[in-house]
Write an enzyme that holds these catalytic residues in place. Structure first.
Site, PDB file in Angstrom:
ATOM      1  CG  HIS A 232      -1.813   1.179   1.326  1.00  0.00           C
ATOM      2  ND1 HIS A 232      -2.987   1.318   0.621  1.00  0.00           N
ATOM      3  CD2 HIS A 232      -1.698   2.307   2.056  1.00  0.00           C
ATOM      4  CE1 HIS A 232      -3.545   2.485   0.914  1.00  0.00           C
ATOM      5  NE2 HIS A 232      -2.775   3.104   1.783  1.00  0.00           N
ATOM      6  CD  GLU A 272      -8.462  -3.252   7.805  1.00  0.00           C
ATOM      7  OE1 GLU A 272      -8.575  -2.136   7.282  1.00  0.00           O
ATOM      8  OE2 GLU A 272      -9.419  -3.888   8.274  1.00  0.00           O
ATOM      9  CG  HIS A 274      -4.068   1.698   5.593  1.00  0.00           C
ATOM     10  ND1 HIS A 274      -4.447   1.420   4.312  1.00  0.00           N
ATOM     11  CD2 HIS A 274      -5.024   1.168   6.391  1.00  0.00           C
ATOM     12  CE1 HIS A 274      -5.593   0.756   4.316  1.00  0.00           C
ATOM     13  NE2 HIS A 274      -5.957   0.584   5.572  1.00  0.00           N
ATOM     14  CD  GLU A 288      -8.687   1.626   8.124  1.00  0.00           C
ATOM     15  OE1 GLU A 288      -9.843   2.049   7.994  1.00  0.00           O
ATOM     16  OE2 GLU A 288      -7.959   1.332   7.160  1.00  0.00           O
TER      17      GLU A 288
END
Length: 299
Positions: A232, A272, A274, A288
């Site tokens: 990401h 998650e 990021h 997250e």
């Protein structure tokens, strides 16, 4: 809010709870005050983690704060994706925001430009914007579809990923754009960072690869060991390598300028990760699910 709650420690990786799971730490940067600043995308807030005692202070801002970076004026600048504005927050907590000329543009990426202004992407409008520290806004057509992250290259131009255009774009400060198509179809590039080798490095979330593009437009791609890693964000580390988040696998990856890849597992495969940034001699990424992870740089 003040919290110091270490939730996971594997020796090289430590995680610190900084919010509830619904707040959504998304992106982070080192501020001009030496603290770590991060967005809480679902809470409409920007938070500061103190470098000495780890205390977290939360500042309400506009809706959907997403990518954040330090500006040339000693303030933190960030995109407000859902409010369609560009936010500015001083280390003392004074908040202001500025509206792009195109309504509903979905601002996402933001970076300090080579001209003393802040540059940002309007992903939903296929435009790139510029805002001075006084709030004067200019916009230019992006060189392709859905511009996402952006950064300043070693050539003094702005470089951005064109997520739906399967390309990397270059934009001069006078608005002249060029697109460089990627060799792999469906790559879906997202994150981009200037590397220590003078090239730009980017993530291909759709293809499970890390890409490198020279300022002349030559592209090289490096497949990750896990094709479903969904890389990401990417940043240059203090060790001369590039570091990136693997959103699909709950890991942080490292790639040298020669293409050697290693990976660090986080506490959960579904945490998650990021945004990622260098801070205090280590790499930090936003999870997250409510934490920040610190990855130690080892020789």
């Amino acid at each position: 809010m003040n919290e110091i709650n270490e939730s996971h420690d594997t020796g090289s990786v430590r995680e610190f709870t900084v919010s509830d799971a619904d707040a959504g730490p998304y992106a982070l940067t080192e501020g001009p005050d030496g603290a770590l600043w991060f967005t809480l995308v679902h809470r409409g807030a920007v938070a500061r983690r103190d470098p000495d005692d780890g205390l977290v202070t939360v500042h309400p801002v506009g809706d959907g704060p997403t990518v954040i970076t330090a500006g040339p004026d000693g303030a933190l600048w960030f995109t407000e994706y859902r409010a369609h504005r560009i936010g500015r927050l001083t280390p003392e907590g004074d908040y202001a925001s500025f509206a792009p000329r195109t309504p509903g543009g979905g601002p996402f990426g933001i970076t300090a430009g080579p001209d003393g202004a802040m540059w940002f992407t309007l992903s939903s409008a296929d435009r790139v914007g510029r805002v001075t520290v006084d709030g004067e806004v200019t916009e230019y057509p992006a060189p392709g579809a859905f511009p996402s992250a952006l950064t300043t290259g070693s050539d003094g131009a702005l470089w951005c990923t064109l997520n739906q255009g399967n390309a990397v774009g270059r934009l001069t400060t006078d608005g002249h754009g060029t697109a460089y198509p990627l060799p792999t179809g469906g790559a879906g590039p997202v994150g981009i960072a200037a590397g220590p080798d003078g090239a730009l490095w980017f993530t291909e979330i759709g293809a499970g690869r890390i890409g490198r593009i020279t300022v002349d437009g030559a592209v090289t791609e490096y497949p990750l060991p896990d094709p479903a890693a969904r890389p990401h964000a990417v940043t240059a580390g203090p060790d001369g390598a590039l570091w990136f988040t693997e959103w699909g696998g709950g890991r942080v990856g490292r790639i040298t300028v020669d293409g050697d890849i290693t990976s660090y597992a986080l506490s959960r495969t579904d945490c998650e990760p990021h945004g990622i940034t260098a801070h205090d001699g280590a790499l930090w990424c936003a999870l997250e699910t409510g934490s920040l992870a610190r990855i130690e740089v080892r020789p």
